[in-house]
Design a protein around this motif. Structure first.
Motif, PDB file in Angstrom:
ATOM      1  N   PRO A 200     -11.286  -8.522  -8.936  1.00  0.00           N
ATOM      2  CA  PRO A 200     -12.312  -7.682  -8.180  1.00  0.00           C
ATOM      3  C   PRO A 200     -11.960  -7.693  -6.681  1.00  0.00           C
ATOM      4  O   PRO A 200     -10.851  -7.558  -6.200  1.00  0.00           O
ATOM      5  N   SER A 201     -12.862  -8.137  -5.935  1.00  0.00           N
ATOM      6  CA  SER A 201     -12.471  -7.876  -4.344  1.00  0.00           C
ATOM      7  C   SER A 201     -11.535  -8.979  -4.094  1.00  0.00           C
ATOM      8  O   SER A 201     -12.110 -10.131  -3.207  1.00  0.00           O
ATOM      9  N   LEU A 202     -10.257  -8.947  -4.325  1.00  0.00           N
ATOM     10  CA  LEU A 202      -9.084  -9.924  -3.765  1.00  0.00           C
ATOM     11  C   LEU A 202      -8.117  -8.870  -3.175  1.00  0.00           C
ATOM     12  O   LEU A 202      -7.731  -8.250  -4.099  1.00  0.00           O
ATOM     13  N   ALA A 203      -7.724  -8.885  -1.961  1.00  0.00           N
ATOM     14  CA  ALA A 203      -7.111  -7.943  -1.400  1.00  0.00           C
ATOM     15  C   ALA A 203      -5.613  -8.212  -1.774  1.00  0.00           C
ATOM     16  O   ALA A 203      -4.961  -7.094  -2.020  1.00  0.00           O
ATOM     17  N   VAL A 263       1.645  -8.998  -2.355  1.00  0.00           N
ATOM     18  CA  VAL A 263       2.574  -8.268  -1.785  1.00  0.00           C
ATOM     19  C   VAL A 263       2.158  -8.092  -0.261  1.00  0.00           C
ATOM     20  O   VAL A 263       3.005  -7.392   0.392  1.00  0.00           O
ATOM     21  N   GLY A 264       1.199  -8.572   0.063  1.00  0.00           N
ATOM     22  CA  GLY A 264       0.414  -8.046   1.395  1.00  0.00           C
ATOM     23  C   GLY A 264       0.363  -9.205   2.440  1.00  0.00           C
ATOM     24  O   GLY A 264      -0.253  -8.930   3.468  1.00  0.00           O
ATOM     25  N   ASP A 265       0.293 -10.392   1.954  1.00  0.00           N
ATOM     26  CA  ASP A 265      -0.015 -11.221   3.079  1.00  0.00           C
ATOM     27  C   ASP A 265       1.307 -11.535   4.096  1.00  0.00           C
ATOM     28  O   ASP A 265       2.415 -10.807   4.140  1.00  0.00           O
ATOM     29  N   GLN A 320       6.783 -11.411  -5.058  1.00  0.00           N
ATOM     30  CA  GLN A 320       5.397 -11.788  -4.357  1.00  0.00           C
ATOM     31  C   GLN A 320       5.955 -11.961  -2.728  1.00  0.00           C
ATOM     32  O   GLN A 320       7.215 -12.110  -2.718  1.00  0.00           O
ATOM     33  N   ARG A 321       5.023 -12.040  -2.037  1.00  0.00           N
ATOM     34  CA  ARG A 321       5.212 -12.769  -0.648  1.00  0.00           C
ATOM     35  C   ARG A 321       4.773 -14.057  -0.872  1.00  0.00           C
ATOM     36  O   ARG A 321       5.697 -14.842  -1.474  1.00  0.00           O
ATOM     37  N   ILE A 340      -4.333  -9.095   4.459  1.00  0.00           N
ATOM     38  CA  ILE A 340      -2.974  -8.485   4.188  1.00  0.00           C
ATOM     39  C   ILE A 340      -2.942  -7.675   5.380  1.00  0.00           C
ATOM     40  O   ILE A 340      -3.885  -6.966   6.068  1.00  0.00           O
ATOM     41  N   THR A 341      -1.622  -7.159   5.770  1.00  0.00           N
ATOM     42  CA  THR A 341      -1.336  -6.436   6.744  1.00  0.00           C
ATOM     43  C   THR A 341      -0.416  -5.170   6.603  1.00  0.00           C
ATOM     44  O   THR A 341       0.262  -5.084   5.425  1.00  0.00           O
ATOM     45  N   PRO A 342      -0.633  -4.024   7.036  1.00  0.00           N
ATOM     46  CA  PRO A 342       0.304  -2.817   6.744  1.00  0.00           C
ATOM     47  C   PRO A 342       1.883  -3.379   7.025  1.00  0.00           C
ATOM     48  O   PRO A 342       2.498  -2.632   6.183  1.00  0.00           O
ATOM     49  N   ASP A 343       2.064  -3.901   8.071  1.00  0.00           N
ATOM     50  CA  ASP A 343       3.503  -4.424   7.987  1.00  0.00           C
ATOM     51  C   ASP A 343       4.155  -5.220   6.937  1.00  0.00           C
ATOM     52  O   ASP A 343       5.155  -4.922   6.452  1.00  0.00           O
ATOM     53  N   ALA A 344       3.036  -6.205   6.569  1.00  0.00           N
ATOM     54  CA  ALA A 344       3.717  -7.067   5.207  1.00  0.00           C
ATOM     55  C   ALA A 344       3.966  -6.133   4.068  1.00  0.00           C
ATOM     56  O   ALA A 344       4.659  -5.990   3.421  1.00  0.00           O
TER      57      ALA A 344
END
Ligand code: ZN
Length: 441
Positions: A200-203, A263-265, A320-321, A340-344
């Protein structure tokens, strides 16, 4: 215009350019933000709603498999319907409210409507005493029970007394939902990209992976490729098992694959090798991911372990990151959109398209005289290179290229293994091909 004629045939640097765009990180982040609030589980409307959102970016085909269907050693479970969940004092506002955060309900919780004293209620509440501000993510898929998740601090603040609890849910005969896209290439040989859709809500785990894969699939629709690419959006474990149960023939065509999650951290890359440990995808990912943490296969984690079960034995790694279960926010409300960030996300996306580019463009040869070493002198090949001070290195390059041209190793692999410059290996391959000792695959 047909989709086919719209597709461009691109190679090398132009393939990466065709798949990339300056705003890709922001686009992935926006899509992750859109699907973050949805309450997903292994079955149910949350997965469908998520696939609908992703489908705006890529032509996802939604599959439904009925509850009770046998899938390998498993059975498709009941569909979970969740409408609401709360805890409150008899006369008061909600203390725990599913509408504020979907992690508050034990995922797959059975329904309950009761008034309970605090001591009884606590038996069905999960907290994280070591991280008292955070809500844990907990599931109870294969053991039917009800429950709530909340922060330890919020639980500690509850006065004694009776509480009304409600989980307005249902476990009913329905179906399991997964999404799939097949991008046809010139070859039937396939590359599999797979993400889990059940959290569910896990970014980071795994709105990041779902959003990245949807935008990648959308971009891939515009290019022609050598391989066929299969994109799978399926609930963890049972989704991959369901797909494998229904696609035994397609699975045989999968030559390389990646599971993608977290893949976003902001952390560096982690790559978990395939079970085989030295598959082509392992070599490609190791080269593409500079400074990545490379870990060996172990039979836990995400769906790589289903694909690598011995009956299928697919070469699928995990990209993964930060490695799952090693960051404090993992499986908590701390894994939110600030984590999470757009850059990552852009960095992860570019790593994946670099891997695609490497797979598409690598050159592999077959040694046409593979039984014993070919007699090079008779063919004038020692003469072709002999005499100068580099002749030893050139001879070694020739022997390495002949030895590793087994169809599995690319020229990049051979250069790495031989400790030679790629240009030397390439020139050697040309020489050997001209002599009829190599055939390009
Ligand atoms: Zn997880």
């Amino acid at each position: 215009m047909s989709a086919d004629s719209a597709a461009q045939s691109v190679t090398g640097a132009s393939l990466k350019a065709a798949l990339d765009s300056p705003g890709i990180g922001d686009a992935i982040y926006r899509l992750a933000t859109e699907i973050y609030p949805i309450c997903r589980s292994i079955t149910g409307e949350g997965v469908r709603e998520t696939l609908r959102a992703l489908s705006k970016h890529a032509p996802i085909v939604q599959h439904e498999v009925a509850t009770g269907t046998p899938v390998l050693d498993w059975t498709v479970p009941k569909e979970w319907v969740i409408r609401d969940a709360w805890i409150k004092k008899a006369t008061g506002a909600r203390i725990v409210d599913f509408q504020k955060h979907n992690l508050h309900v034990l995922n797959y919780s059975t329904p309950i409507r009761a008034t309970l004293p605090l001591a009884e209620l606590k038996k069905n509440i999960f907290t994280l005493p070591e991280q008292p501000d955070l809500i844990p993510y907990r599931t109870s898929y294969y053991n039917e029970r009800w429950g709530f998740c909340m922060s330890q601090n919020a639980l500690d603040a509850l006065p004694d007394g009776d509480y009304e609890v409600c989980v307005d849910s249902e476990l009913k005969d329905g179906s399991l939902t997964y999404g799939e896209i097949v991008h046809r290439g010139a070859s039937d040989e396939e590359v599999l990209f797979s993400v889990h859709t059940c959290h569910p809500s896990l970014a980071n785990d795994n709105c990041s992976g779902m959003a990245l894969l949807a935008l990648l699939a959308g971009a891939m629709a515009k290019v022609k490729t050598r391989y066929t690419y299969r994109f799978l959006f399926a609930p963890g474990t049972i989704g991959a098992i369901t797909w494998l149960a229904r696609n035994g023939e397609a699975a045989k065509r999968i030559k390389h694959g990646l599971v993608m999650s977290c893949v976003g951290d902001r952390g560096g890359f982690t790559y978990k090798r395939t079970r085989r440990g030295n598959a082509r995808i392992d070599r490609v990912m190791t080269r593409v991911l500079n400074d990545a943490k490379i870990i060996d296969f172990f039979p836990y984690g995400y769906d790589e372990r289903q694909y690598a079960s011995p009956g299928f034995d697919l070469d699928v790694g995990l990209f993964q990151r930060t490695q799952f279960a090693t960051f404090p926010e993992y499986h908590t409300s701390g894994d939110n959109l600030d984590f999470i960030t757009p850059d990552a996300l852009a960095g992860s996306y570019r790593a994946v398209i670099s891997a695609i580019d490497a797979l598409e463009n690598e050159r592999r040869y077959l040694n046409t005289v593979p039984h014993g070493e070919p007699q090079l002198g008779r063919r004038g090949l020692y003469a072709a290179i002999g005499g100068d001070k580099d002749s030893y290195a050139k001879s070694m390059a020739m022997l390495w290229v002949l030895n590793l041209s087994d169809g599995d190793h690319s020229l990049e692999d051979i250069a790495e293994r031989a400790g030679a410059e790629l240009s030397v290996i390439e020139a050697t391959a040309v020489l050997l091909e001209d002599a009829g000792l190599l055939r390009l695959l």
